[in-house]
Design an enzyme around this catalytic site. Structure first.
Site, PDB file in Angstrom:
ATOM      1  N   CYS A 278      48.039  40.735  45.443  1.00 40.25           N
ATOM      2  CA  CYS A 278      48.002  39.507  46.259  1.00 40.25           C
ATOM      3  C   CYS A 278      49.360  38.804  46.242  1.00 40.25           C
ATOM      4  O   CYS A 278      49.983  38.663  45.186  1.00 40.25           O
ATOM      5  CB  CYS A 278      46.914  38.579  45.725  1.00 40.25           C
ATOM      6  SG  CYS A 278      46.735  37.098  46.740  1.00 40.25           S
TER       7      CYS A 278
ATOM      8  N   CYS B  90      48.807  32.096  42.144  1.00 38.00           N
ATOM      9  CA  CYS B  90      47.808  31.370  41.342  1.00 38.00           C
ATOM     10  C   CYS B  90      47.975  31.774  39.868  1.00 38.00           C
ATOM     11  O   CYS B  90      47.811  32.957  39.530  1.00 38.00           O
ATOM     12  CB  CYS B  90      46.404  31.692  41.831  1.00 38.00           C
ATOM     13  SG  CYS B  90      46.252  31.548  43.626  1.00 38.00           S
TER      14      CYS B  90
ATOM     15  N   CYS C  50      45.486  34.021  37.907  1.00 36.82           N
ATOM     16  CA  CYS C  50      44.846  35.169  38.548  1.00 36.82           C
ATOM     17  C   CYS C  50      45.460  36.528  38.219  1.00 36.82           C
ATOM     18  O   CYS C  50      46.649  36.770  38.459  1.00 36.82           O
ATOM     19  CB  CYS C  50      44.845  34.972  40.058  1.00 36.82           C
ATOM     20  SG  CYS C  50      43.863  36.263  40.871  1.00 36.82           S
TER      21      CYS C  50
ATOM     22  N   CYS D  14      28.352  38.618  46.916  1.00 34.56           N
ATOM     23  CA  CYS D  14      29.617  37.974  47.288  1.00 34.56           C
ATOM     24  C   CYS D  14      30.770  38.968  47.227  1.00 34.56           C
ATOM     25  O   CYS D  14      31.020  39.573  46.185  1.00 34.56           O
ATOM     26  CB  CYS D  14      29.876  36.800  46.346  1.00 34.56           C
ATOM     27  SG  CYS D  14      31.417  35.955  46.735  1.00 34.56           S
TER      28      CYS D  14
ATOM     29  N   CYS E 196      27.905  36.439  50.978  1.00 35.66           N
ATOM     30  CA  CYS E 196      28.979  35.464  50.773  1.00 35.66           C
ATOM     31  C   CYS E 196      30.296  36.232  50.764  1.00 35.66           C
ATOM     32  O   CYS E 196      30.325  37.407  50.389  1.00 35.66           O
ATOM     33  CB  CYS E 196      28.759  34.772  49.432  1.00 35.66           C
ATOM     34  SG  CYS E 196      30.079  33.641  48.983  1.00 35.66           S
TER      35      CYS E 196
ATOM     36  N   CYS F 272      30.696  27.059  49.560  1.00 38.73           N
ATOM     37  CA  CYS F 272      30.695  27.249  48.110  1.00 38.73           C
ATOM     38  C   CYS F 272      32.091  26.890  47.625  1.00 38.73           C
ATOM     39  O   CYS F 272      33.065  27.558  47.976  1.00 38.73           O
ATOM     40  CB  CYS F 272      30.368  28.712  47.804  1.00 38.73           C
ATOM     41  SG  CYS F 272      30.556  29.125  46.063  1.00 38.73           S
TER      42      CYS F 272
ATOM     43  N   ARG G 282      26.892  26.535  39.828  1.00 35.24           N
ATOM     44  CA  ARG G 282      26.943  27.903  39.281  1.00 35.24           C
ATOM     45  C   ARG G 282      27.758  27.995  38.005  1.00 35.24           C
ATOM     46  O   ARG G 282      28.947  27.653  37.984  1.00 35.24           O
ATOM     47  CB  ARG G 282      27.514  28.866  40.340  1.00 35.24           C
ATOM     48  CG  ARG G 282      27.494  30.325  39.880  1.00 35.24           C
ATOM     49  CD  ARG G 282      27.776  31.303  41.012  1.00 35.24           C
ATOM     50  NE  ARG G 282      26.898  31.022  42.113  1.00 35.24           N
ATOM     51  CZ  ARG G 282      27.292  30.746  43.351  1.00 35.24           C
ATOM     52  NH1 ARG G 282      28.562  30.747  43.642  1.00 35.24           N
ATOM     53  NH2 ARG G 282      26.421  30.478  44.287  1.00 35.24           N
TER      54      ARG G 282
HETATM   55  N1  SAM Z   1      41.936  35.422  47.207  1.00 35.22           N
HETATM   56  C1  SAM Z   1      40.869  34.560  47.505  1.00 35.22           C
HETATM   57  C2  SAM Z   1      41.120  33.125  47.100  1.00 35.22           C
HETATM   58  O1  SAM Z   1      41.948  32.877  46.244  1.00 35.22           O
HETATM   59  O2  SAM Z   1      40.464  32.253  47.651  1.00 35.22           O
HETATM   60  C3  SAM Z   1      39.556  35.004  46.927  1.00 35.22           C
HETATM   61  C4  SAM Z   1      39.464  35.587  45.542  1.00 35.22           C
HETATM   62  S1  SAM Z   1      39.909  34.525  44.177  1.00 35.22           S
HETATM   63  C5  SAM Z   1      40.009  35.666  42.855  1.00 35.22           C
HETATM   64  C6  SAM Z   1      38.453  33.534  43.919  1.00 35.22           C
HETATM   65  C7  SAM Z   1      38.438  32.539  42.813  1.00 35.22           C
HETATM   66  O3  SAM Z   1      38.310  33.190  41.566  1.00 35.22           O
HETATM   67  C8  SAM Z   1      39.652  31.662  42.607  1.00 35.22           C
HETATM   68  O4  SAM Z   1      39.712  30.592  43.495  1.00 35.22           O
HETATM   69  C9  SAM Z   1      39.441  31.160  41.193  1.00 35.22           C
HETATM   70  O5  SAM Z   1      38.718  29.954  41.208  1.00 35.22           O
HETATM   71  C10 SAM Z   1      38.614  32.268  40.541  1.00 35.22           C
HETATM   72  N2  SAM Z   1      39.385  32.961  39.487  1.00 35.22           N
HETATM   73  C11 SAM Z   1      40.380  33.859  39.658  1.00 35.22           C
HETATM   74  N3  SAM Z   1      40.877  34.272  38.479  1.00 35.22           N
HETATM   75  C12 SAM Z   1      40.191  33.609  37.518  1.00 35.22           C
HETATM   76  C13 SAM Z   1      40.254  33.607  36.091  1.00 35.22           C
HETATM   77  N4  SAM Z   1      41.140  34.319  35.433  1.00 35.22           N
HETATM   78  N5  SAM Z   1      39.387  32.810  35.426  1.00 35.22           N
HETATM   79  C14 SAM Z   1      38.488  32.058  36.097  1.00 35.22           C
HETATM   80  N6  SAM Z   1      38.388  32.026  37.447  1.00 35.22           N
HETATM   81  C15 SAM Z   1      39.223  32.775  38.149  1.00 35.22           C
HETATM   82  C1  DTB Z   2      34.113  31.789  41.604  1.00 34.26           C
HETATM   83  O1  DTB Z   2      34.166  30.543  41.559  1.00 34.26           O
HETATM   84  N1  DTB Z   2      34.202  32.583  40.561  1.00 34.26           N
HETATM   85  C2  DTB Z   2      34.169  33.971  40.947  1.00 34.26           C
HETATM   86  C3  DTB Z   2      33.904  33.871  42.466  1.00 34.26           C
HETATM   87  N2  DTB Z   2      33.964  32.479  42.714  1.00 34.26           N
HETATM   88  C4  DTB Z   2      34.716  34.634  43.418  1.00 34.26           C
HETATM   89  C5  DTB Z   2      35.386  34.712  40.566  1.00 34.26           C
HETATM   90  C6  DTB Z   2      35.696  34.650  39.089  1.00 34.26           C
HETATM   91  C7  DTB Z   2      36.832  35.580  38.864  1.00 34.26           C
HETATM   92  C8  DTB Z   2      37.170  35.735  37.420  1.00 34.26           C
HETATM   93  C9  DTB Z   2      38.332  36.613  37.214  1.00 34.26           C
HETATM   94  C10 DTB Z   2      38.130  38.018  37.647  1.00 34.26           C
HETATM   95  O2  DTB Z   2      37.095  38.652  37.344  1.00 34.26           O
HETATM   96  O3  DTB Z   2      39.065  38.590  38.267  1.00 34.26           O
HETATM   97 FE1  SF4 Z   3      45.379  35.893  45.366  1.00 35.13          FE
HETATM   98 FE2  SF4 Z   3      44.168  35.579  43.046  1.00 35.13          FE
HETATM   99 FE3  SF4 Z   3      45.227  33.494  44.253  1.00 35.13          FE
HETATM  100 FE4  SF4 Z   3      43.035  34.660  45.319  1.00 35.13          FE
HETATM  101  S1  SF4 Z   3      43.184  33.611  43.347  1.00 35.13           S
HETATM  102  S2  SF4 Z   3      44.886  33.994  46.404  1.00 35.13           S
HETATM  103  S3  SF4 Z   3      43.434  36.801  44.737  1.00 35.13           S
HETATM  104  S4  SF4 Z   3      46.370  35.275  43.453  1.00 35.13           S
END
Ligand code: SAM
Ligand code: DTB
Ligand code: SF4
Length: 332
Positions: free
Chosen positions: A53, A57, A60, A97, A129, A189, A261
């Site tokens: 990506c 973030c 992430c 989802c 979702c 959501c 959730r």
């Molecule tokens: N790329 C899209 C976005 O950012 O909207 C969708 C996927 S993103 C991984 C969805 C959500 O996962 C993020 O907004 C964040 O709240 C959650 N998330 C990602 N990495 C995480 C982590 N290490 N711990 C907890 N939540 C996480």
């Molecule tokens: C949300 O609030 N939590 C989920 C879902 N929406 C997409 C994602 C959590 C991701 C945790 C890190 C991972 O597994 O990559």
């Molecule tokens: Fe990309 Fe992760 Fe940010 Fe979603 S949360 S935009 S997958 S870097």
């Protein structure tokens, strides 16, 4: 109970900081007055496009710029996704989802394929979702037409703390996407993450933004950071379960009808801790051995937890005027 969209920061702060047992009691009461407290929604996540990506973030593992163990994978074949959705349904999930590591949706072949996936999952009788990054109004309408039920797009943290966590897009971008989803009549959501190094004021700020949107999100995920090696937040200390409970309880009191959730972070919580979260108003979980890229509790353990705590899975489409699909008897 009256649903309010005019909460002040101070009111939310008072609720958030009330003595913990009072807070749980109050939230549990609000929950029981508005919802069936035995009922918990079971959702399954699938990463349909993983890693690589362009965003930054800080939490992430899928951001291309950090060096994590996540393997980059292009969009999965539709058949494979539908097989996974079927598996999830057979094991008792009613919401599926699909997540993609995209900054935003682009109008290309991959999006057309996601629309096919949405159509396929919807036809199975599950709530579909997606979480695909930023969306335009047109794209939201296309997803709605394909049968999308809900769209996940988290605020993640407060407006003030946001720029410490993400620099490649703004808080207003996030809010615009939520507006586009809402205007396409897709269920919203949106929630956030705790444990990013934010202050209590930031947590309260995020809850304030969510609860003063023109309409509350239908579902509010509360995630505890899963610190992943290679990300800037890898060394963040673990949040205590009491902080998770305060977030859940406050969200429940100020957004009484939302599904709250208990999301990422369950893998580090035992059954007793999760029970307190359900007492405090959580009524949805992600099930399945994996979230998107990180581990989640075993399905077997979750089924035992449902039995021990006398929880029952929520039917699909219960928020609708009529329940359109029968519940498949799963082991939950
Ligand atoms: N790329 C899209 C976005 O950012 O909207 C969708 C996927 S993103 C991984 C969805 C959500 O996962 C993020 O907004 C964040 O709240 C959650 N998330 C990602 N990495 C995480 C982590 N290490 N711990 C907890 N939540 C996480
Ligand atoms: C949300 O609030 N939590 C989920 C879902 N929406 C997409 C994602 C959590 C991701 C945790 C890190 C991972 O597994 O990559
Ligand atoms: Fe990309 Fe992760 Fe940010 Fe979603 S949360 S935009 S997958 S870097």
């Amino acid at each position: 109970m009256e649903v309010r969209n005019d909460w002040t920061r101070q009111e939310i702060e008072e609720i958030y900081n009330s003595p913990i047992l009072d807070l749980i009691y109050k939230a549990g009461t609000v929950h029981r007055d508005n919802n069936d407290a035995q009922e918990v929604q079971v959702c399954t996540l699938l990463s349909v496009k993983t890693g690589g990506c362009p965003e930054d973030c800080a939490y992430c593992p899928q951001a291309a710029r950090y060096h994590t163990d996540v393997e980059v994978h292009k969009l999965l074949p539709t058949e494979e996704v539908l097989d996974k959705a079927k598996e999830a349904k057979d094991s008792g999930s009613t919401r599926f989802c699909m997540g993609a590591a995209w900054r935003e949706v682009r109008d290309n072949k991959d999006f057309d394929r996601v629309l096919d996936m949405v159509k396929g999952v919807n036809e199975m009788g599950m709530e579909v979702c997606c979480t695909l990054g930023m969306l335009t109004e047109q794209q939201a309408l296309k997803l709605k037409e394909a049968g999308l039920y809900a769209y996940n797009h988290n605020l993640d943290t407060s407006e003030e703390h946001y720029e410490e966590i993400i620099s490649t897009r703004t808080y207003d971008d996030r809010l615009d996407t939520l507006e586009n989803v809402r205007s396409a009549k897709i269920s919203v959501c949106s929630g956030g993450i705790i444990g990013l190094g934010e202050s209590e004021g930031d947590r309260i700020g995020m809850l304030h933004t969510l609860s003063t949107l023109p309409e509350h999100p239908e579902s509010v995920p509360v995630n505890a950071l899963v610190p992943v090696e290679g990300t800037p937040l890898e060394e963040q200390p673990r949040v205590s379960v009491w902080e998770m409970i305060r977030m859940i309880a406050t969200a429940r009191i100020i957004m009484p009808m939302a599904m709250v959730r208990l999301s990422a972070g369950r893998v580090r919580m035992n059954m007793e801790e999760q029970a307190l979260c359900f007492m405090a108003g959580a009524n949805s979980i992600f099930a399945g051995d994996k979230l998107l890229t990180t581990p989640n509790p075993d399905t077997v353990e979750d089924k035992e937890m449902f039995q021990t705590l006398n929880l029952k899975p929520r039917q699909a489409f219960k928020g609708e005027a009529s329940v359109k699909f029968e519940q498949i008897p799963g082991a939950f």
